[in-house]
Design an enzyme around this catalytic site. Structure first.
Site, PDB file in Angstrom:
ATOM      1  N   LEU A   1     -20.666 -45.909  19.689  1.00  0.00           N
ATOM      2  CA  LEU A   1     -20.721 -45.158  18.426  1.00  0.00           C
ATOM      3  C   LEU A   1     -21.110 -43.688  18.631  1.00  0.00           C
ATOM      4  CD1 LEU A   1     -22.386 -47.856  16.143  1.00  0.00           C
ATOM      5  CD2 LEU A   1     -19.956 -47.443  16.566  1.00  0.00           C
ATOM      6  N   HIS A   2     -20.459 -42.828  17.863  1.00  0.00           N
ATOM      7  CA  HIS A   2     -20.709 -41.384  17.960  1.00  0.00           C
ATOM      8  C   HIS A   2     -20.743 -40.789  16.556  1.00  0.00           C
ATOM      9  CE1 HIS A   2     -16.456 -41.068  17.136  1.00  0.00           C
ATOM     10  NE2 HIS A   2     -16.176 -41.842  18.187  1.00  0.00           N
TER      11      HIS A   2
ATOM     12  N   GLY B   1     -18.644 -39.315  14.797  1.00  0.00           N
ATOM     13  CA  GLY B   1     -17.485 -39.650  13.945  1.00  0.00           C
ATOM     14  C   GLY B   1     -17.747 -40.960  13.215  1.00  0.00           C
ATOM     15  N   HIS B   2     -18.232 -41.971  13.968  1.00  0.00           N
ATOM     16  CA  HIS B   2     -18.539 -43.271  13.337  1.00  0.00           C
ATOM     17  C   HIS B   2     -19.655 -43.116  12.307  1.00  0.00           C
ATOM     18  CE1 HIS B   2     -16.991 -44.881  17.346  1.00  0.00           C
ATOM     19  NE2 HIS B   2     -16.178 -45.401  16.458  1.00  0.00           N
TER      20      HIS B   2
ATOM     21  N   LYS C   1      -8.770 -38.576  12.954  1.00  0.00           N
ATOM     22  CA  LYS C   1      -8.503 -38.237  14.360  1.00  0.00           C
ATOM     23  C   LYS C   1      -7.411 -39.175  14.896  1.00  0.00           C
ATOM     24  CE  LYS C   1     -10.063 -38.634  18.933  1.00  0.00           C
ATOM     25  NZ  LYS C   1      -9.864 -40.029  19.260  1.00  0.00           N
TER      26      LYS C   1
ATOM     27  N   SER D   1     -15.246 -41.976  21.555  1.00  0.00           N
ATOM     28  CA  SER D   1     -16.063 -42.745  22.512  1.00  0.00           C
ATOM     29  C   SER D   1     -15.724 -42.340  23.947  1.00  0.00           C
ATOM     30  CB  SER D   1     -15.811 -44.243  22.334  1.00  0.00           C
ATOM     31  OG  SER D   1     -16.022 -44.590  20.991  1.00  0.00           O
ATOM     32  N   ARG D   2     -14.471 -41.975  24.148  1.00  0.00           N
ATOM     33  CA  ARG D   2     -14.035 -41.619  25.507  1.00  0.00           C
ATOM     34  C   ARG D   2     -14.674 -40.322  26.015  1.00  0.00           C
ATOM     35  NH1 ARG D   2      -9.274 -44.585  27.051  1.00  0.00           N
ATOM     36  NH2 ARG D   2      -8.490 -45.758  25.289  1.00  0.00           N
TER      37      ARG D   2
END
Ligand code: PAF
Length: 271
Positions: free
Chosen positions: A29-30, A32-33, A145, A182-183
Site C-alpha cells: 500500500l502507498h 495512492g491507495h 493511473k 507499489s512497483r
C-alpha cells in the site's frame, strides 16, 4: 477493523449491512491507495479493502514472485486508517467457485498493456468479477493511473448490468512527479531520478503536441527517453480517454499513455 480470510464469514458479516465501499488492492500500500481509502470512507457505506496478489494477471512468473508484498505493514496502516473490513483471501477462496457472470472483455483489452502483457486484463477482470460476486459492493474505488484497467472494468460492469458503481479517483504523485505505484519500492535513488525526469519530459511533450502535433515524433521521443535512462519502451500513444479512440492529430482532450522499463522494472503512466 475486522479481518477475514474466508468469503463465507465475510459475506455473513457484510451482507447484513447496507452495502460496502470496496477498494481492491494487491497490497504494497502507498499514498495512492490511502487516497482511494480516504475517498471510500467518505461514503455512507462500510469500507472494505482486499489484499490479494492475483497470479492470473501476471504474464511472467518472475514478475508475480518479485511483486512487492508487505502484509504486516499493510495491516498496521489499514488499522490506522480505521477501515471496517479487510479481506485477505487465499487462492482457493477466490478461484474455487463459478461466478454468476462471465467476464466481458472489451476490444480495448488488446491495446496498450493488453498487447504487451498477454492475458493481463483477462486476469484482472476474472478476479474483479469474482470479488464483485462475493462482495456485491455499492461502490468500487479505482485509480486513474491504471486508466485502461478502470475503463475495461467499467465496460464489464455496464455489459453485465452489475449494480456496483465505479468511482474514478485521481492519480496521486510523489513530489518528484512519479505516479505512486507499489512497483516504485523497487526503484533505487538513481532510478527514481530517471523516472522523475521522464515524467517532466512527458509533461512538456504533451504541452508541445497540444499546440503542434508534429512534435509527436515517436522515434525522436523514444531516443530521448532512452537517453534519459529508460531501458525499453513498450508503448507511447495518445488516446481520448472518454471513448478510447487513438489520437493522430492535434486535439485538446487526450492523455499520453506510456509503459516503459528502467532495468527490469516496468512502469506505466498516463499524463
Ligand atoms: O490495480 C490493482 O491493484 C489490481 O489490478 C486489482 C484491481 C486489485 C485486481 O487484482
Amino acid at each position: 477493523m475486522k479481518i477475514f480470510k474466508n468469503k463465507h464469514t465475510l459475506q455473513k458479516e457484510i451482507l447484513k449491512t447496507k452495502g460496502t465501499s470496496f477498494v481492491p488492492t494487491m497490497g504494497g500500500l502507498h499514498k495512492g491507495h490511502i487516497s482511494l481509502i480516504k475517498q471510500a470512507k467518505k461514503s455512507k457505506f462500510k469500507t472494505l479493502v482486499s489484499i490479494f496478489v492475483n497470479p492470473k494477471q501476471f504474464n511472467k512468473k518472475s514478475d508475480f514472485r518479485s511483486y512487492p508484498r508487505n502484509t504486516k505493514r499493510d495491516i498496521k496502516l489499514l488499522k490506522r486508517l480505521k477501515i471496517d473490513y479487510l479481506y485477505i483471501p487465499r487462492f482457493k477462496d477466490i478461484y474455487g467457485f463459478r461466478p454468476k457472470n462471465k467476464i466481458f472483455l472489451d476490444k480495448f483489452s488488446k491495446k496498450l498493456c493488453g498487447k504487451f502483457r498477454k492475458g493481463h486484463f483477462e486476469g484482472v477482470l476474472n478476479v474483479v468479477n469474482r470479488f464483485i460476486d462475493i462482495i456485491k459492493p455499492r461502490y468500487i474505488f479505482l485509480g486513474k493511473k491504471d486508466y485502461q484497467q478502470l475503463f475495461l472494468i467499467k465496460k464489464h460492469i455496464e455489459k453485465r448490468k452489475i449494480k456496483s458503481k465505479i468511482i474514478e479517483c485521481n492519480t496521486i504523485r510523489e513530489i518528484n512527479g512519479i505516479a505512486c505505484s507499489s512497483r516504485n519500492s523497487r526503484l533505487d535513488k538513481n532510478q527514481m531520478k530517471i523516472a522523475s525526469n521522464i515524467y517532466h519530459y512527458l509533461r512538456k511533450l504533451k504541452k508541445k503536441i497540444k499546440k503542434d502535433y508534429s512534435f509527436f515524433n515517436i522515434s525522436k521521443i523514444k531516443k530521448d527517453l532512452i537517453d534519459l535512462g529508460a531501458s525499453k519502451i513498450d508503448y507511447l500513444e495518445n488516446y481520448n480517454i472518454k471513448n478510447f479512440k487513438l489520437i493522430k492529430k492535434r486535439s485538446k482532450q487526450f492523455n499520453l499513455f506510456i509503459a516503459y522499463y528502467i532495468k527490469n522494472i516496468r512502469l506505466i503512466d498516463n499524463i
